[in-house]
Structure formats: C-alpha cells, structure tokens
Design an enzyme around this catalytic site. Structure first.
Site, PDB file in Angstrom:
ATOM      1  N   LYS A 124      -4.933  36.200  21.788  1.00  0.00           N
ATOM      2  CA  LYS A 124      -5.139  36.212  23.222  1.00  0.00           C
ATOM      3  C   LYS A 124      -5.149  34.882  23.817  1.00  0.00           C
ATOM      4  O   LYS A 124      -4.815  34.694  25.105  1.00  0.00           O
ATOM      5  CB  LYS A 124      -6.692  36.730  23.056  1.00  0.00           C
ATOM      6  CG  LYS A 124      -6.782  38.281  22.836  1.00  0.00           C
ATOM      7  CD  LYS A 124      -6.064  39.129  24.105  1.00  0.00           C
ATOM      8  CE  LYS A 124      -6.672  39.195  25.304  1.00  0.00           C
ATOM      9  NZ  LYS A 124      -6.072  40.013  26.282  1.00  0.00           N
ATOM     10  N   TYR A 145      -6.756  37.853  16.205  1.00  0.00           N
ATOM     11  CA  TYR A 145      -6.924  38.392  17.591  1.00  0.00           C
ATOM     12  C   TYR A 145      -7.202  37.419  18.469  1.00  0.00           C
ATOM     13  O   TYR A 145      -6.438  37.559  19.600  1.00  0.00           O
ATOM     14  CB  TYR A 145      -8.039  39.482  17.409  1.00  0.00           C
ATOM     15  CG  TYR A 145      -8.657  39.538  18.777  1.00  0.00           C
ATOM     16  CD1 TYR A 145      -8.003  40.385  19.871  1.00  0.00           C
ATOM     17  CD2 TYR A 145      -9.872  39.149  19.250  1.00  0.00           C
ATOM     18  CE1 TYR A 145      -8.623  40.782  20.952  1.00  0.00           C
ATOM     19  CE2 TYR A 145     -10.322  39.431  20.450  1.00  0.00           C
ATOM     20  CZ  TYR A 145      -9.846  40.154  21.312  1.00  0.00           C
ATOM     21  OH  TYR A 145     -10.079  40.431  22.344  1.00  0.00           O
ATOM     22  N   THR A 186     -10.516  37.129  26.786  1.00  0.00           N
ATOM     23  CA  THR A 186     -11.766  37.143  26.053  1.00  0.00           C
ATOM     24  C   THR A 186     -12.276  35.645  25.891  1.00  0.00           C
ATOM     25  O   THR A 186     -11.463  34.723  25.810  1.00  0.00           O
ATOM     26  CB  THR A 186     -11.554  37.876  24.529  1.00  0.00           C
ATOM     27  OG1 THR A 186     -12.975  37.567  23.915  1.00  0.00           O
ATOM     28  CG2 THR A 186     -10.421  37.357  23.802  1.00  0.00           C
ATOM     29  N   ASP A 187     -13.513  35.582  25.452  1.00  0.00           N
ATOM     30  CA  ASP A 187     -14.229  34.539  25.271  1.00  0.00           C
ATOM     31  C   ASP A 187     -13.850  33.918  24.038  1.00  0.00           C
ATOM     32  O   ASP A 187     -14.066  32.923  23.407  1.00  0.00           O
ATOM     33  CB  ASP A 187     -15.864  34.487  25.617  1.00  0.00           C
ATOM     34  CG  ASP A 187     -16.493  35.393  24.477  1.00  0.00           C
ATOM     35  OD1 ASP A 187     -15.929  36.170  23.970  1.00  0.00           O
ATOM     36  OD2 ASP A 187     -17.491  34.906  24.314  1.00  0.00           O
ATOM     37  N   GLU A 188     -13.679  34.743  23.163  1.00  0.00           N
ATOM     38  CA  GLU A 188     -13.158  34.418  21.803  1.00  0.00           C
ATOM     39  C   GLU A 188     -12.211  33.278  21.645  1.00  0.00           C
ATOM     40  O   GLU A 188     -11.887  32.755  20.402  1.00  0.00           O
ATOM     41  CB  GLU A 188     -12.799  35.597  20.888  1.00  0.00           C
ATOM     42  CG  GLU A 188     -14.039  36.543  20.695  1.00  0.00           C
ATOM     43  CD  GLU A 188     -13.825  37.688  19.682  1.00  0.00           C
ATOM     44  OE1 GLU A 188     -13.046  37.385  18.617  1.00  0.00           O
ATOM     45  OE2 GLU A 188     -14.456  38.775  19.923  1.00  0.00           O
TER      46      GLU A 188
END
Length: 186
Positions: A155, A151, A127-129
C-alpha cells in the site's frame, strides 16, 4: 459526473457506492458510477444489491491490472475512486506476490490509463498501516512511511506511485489513509 469506482463490491467501496447513488455524498449528487471489481475473496456482488437497479449504476467484472479493459472504461468517466486492493496482513505474510501485483502494478496501470485518457480526478484509498506502529498519540501526514507487513509495504508503494503521477504529470490526485473501518456489510 461519471465515476469509475474500483473495488466497489468490497466492504468500504460498496458503502461509498451505495451512499453516492443515494445522493448522500455532497458534490456527488446525481453522479453515475461504474464499479470495476474482480470479485475475489472480499468483493461481494450482493453488497451492491440495494442499488443494483439504479439507472446510474453499472457493474463490470474485471481486474485493475487489465490495461485493455481500463482503456475501454476510462474514456467513459470523469474521475476514479480507487478502493481495489489486496488486503489483510495475514494473507500478505503467507504470500505477498499478489499484494504487490494488485496494489502497486494495478494502481500504476489505473494511473497510466487515467493519464492517457485525461481523467480530471483520481482518489487513491490507502491505509494508516503505511505509517507502521505507534505506541501512543497520533501521526501527521508528514510522518515517514514505515510499513511493517508486506500488505502495508504494498500500500505504501501504491501511495508513492500515486504521488509520483501527481508530481510528474500534474494529475489531480488525493491519497486517503483511513484507519480501521467497521459497520454494515463488513
């Protein structure tokens, strides 16, 4: 080609599976797919109903943390597309333990099994997060990882584990970091 698709009953994973089995993904025409999904809060078996009768499709209900199960599946495939993950920031704030278990340890167990069984290709969906927040503009792939939630941290940890297997063992690994997704089956 035969692929193991983890998290293939989820929103994004099921889209990949449906498209692959409908020969809509260049290079994967005719591919066979084994979906491995734990069917927790986001995996919905009905997402796969449109391709459920395909002779190129098999569903396995199981957990990516189950090393014995992975040892039975890996010898049957040529590659892995790893969508399986705990997600949703709010859930990670309430209790982050399952996020680190699934996202980091689960990824490590998948990579160990892939390495053990000589899997040629491993795609890790992230994810870009993992990059944190940005006021405006865009990131490059060289941007530092600065996750802002459990989260995103889990990741980022799984990304680093995947990267380490490429660097240490020479595995053919790609890490994708897409932004928010939406569409049918969401």
């Amino acid at each position: 080609m035969k692929l193991l698709v983890t998290g293939g009953a989820g929103f994004i994973g099921s889209n990949f599976v449906r498209r692959a089995l409908n020969d809509q993904l260049p290079g994967l025409e005719g591919a066979e797919i084994i979906v491995l999904d734990a069917l927790t809060y986001s995996g919905v078996r009905e997402n796969l109903d449109p391709i459920a009768d395909s002779p190129r499709y098999e569903f396995v209900h199981g957990d990516i943390c189950d090393a014995e199960l992975l040892d039975t599946l890996m010898p049957r495939v040529d590659g892995v597309v790893h969508f399986a993950a705990e997600s949703h920031v709010d859930r990670s704030v309430r209790d982050s333990s399952i996020f680190f278990e699934t996202n980091v340890i689960g990824t490590q167990r998948l990579l160990d099994a892939a390495l053990k069984h000589g899997i040629d290709r491993f795609v890790h969906v992230s994810t870009d997060e993992v990059y944190g927040s940005i006021e405006e503009g865009e990131w490059t792939e060289e941007w530092p990882l600065e996750p802002n939630s459990p989260y995103a941290a889990s990741k980022a940890g799984s990304d680093l584990v995947a990267r380490s297997y490429h660097r240490t063992h020479g595995m053919n690994i790609s890490i994708t970091r897409c932004s928010n997704n939406y569409g049918p089956y969401h």
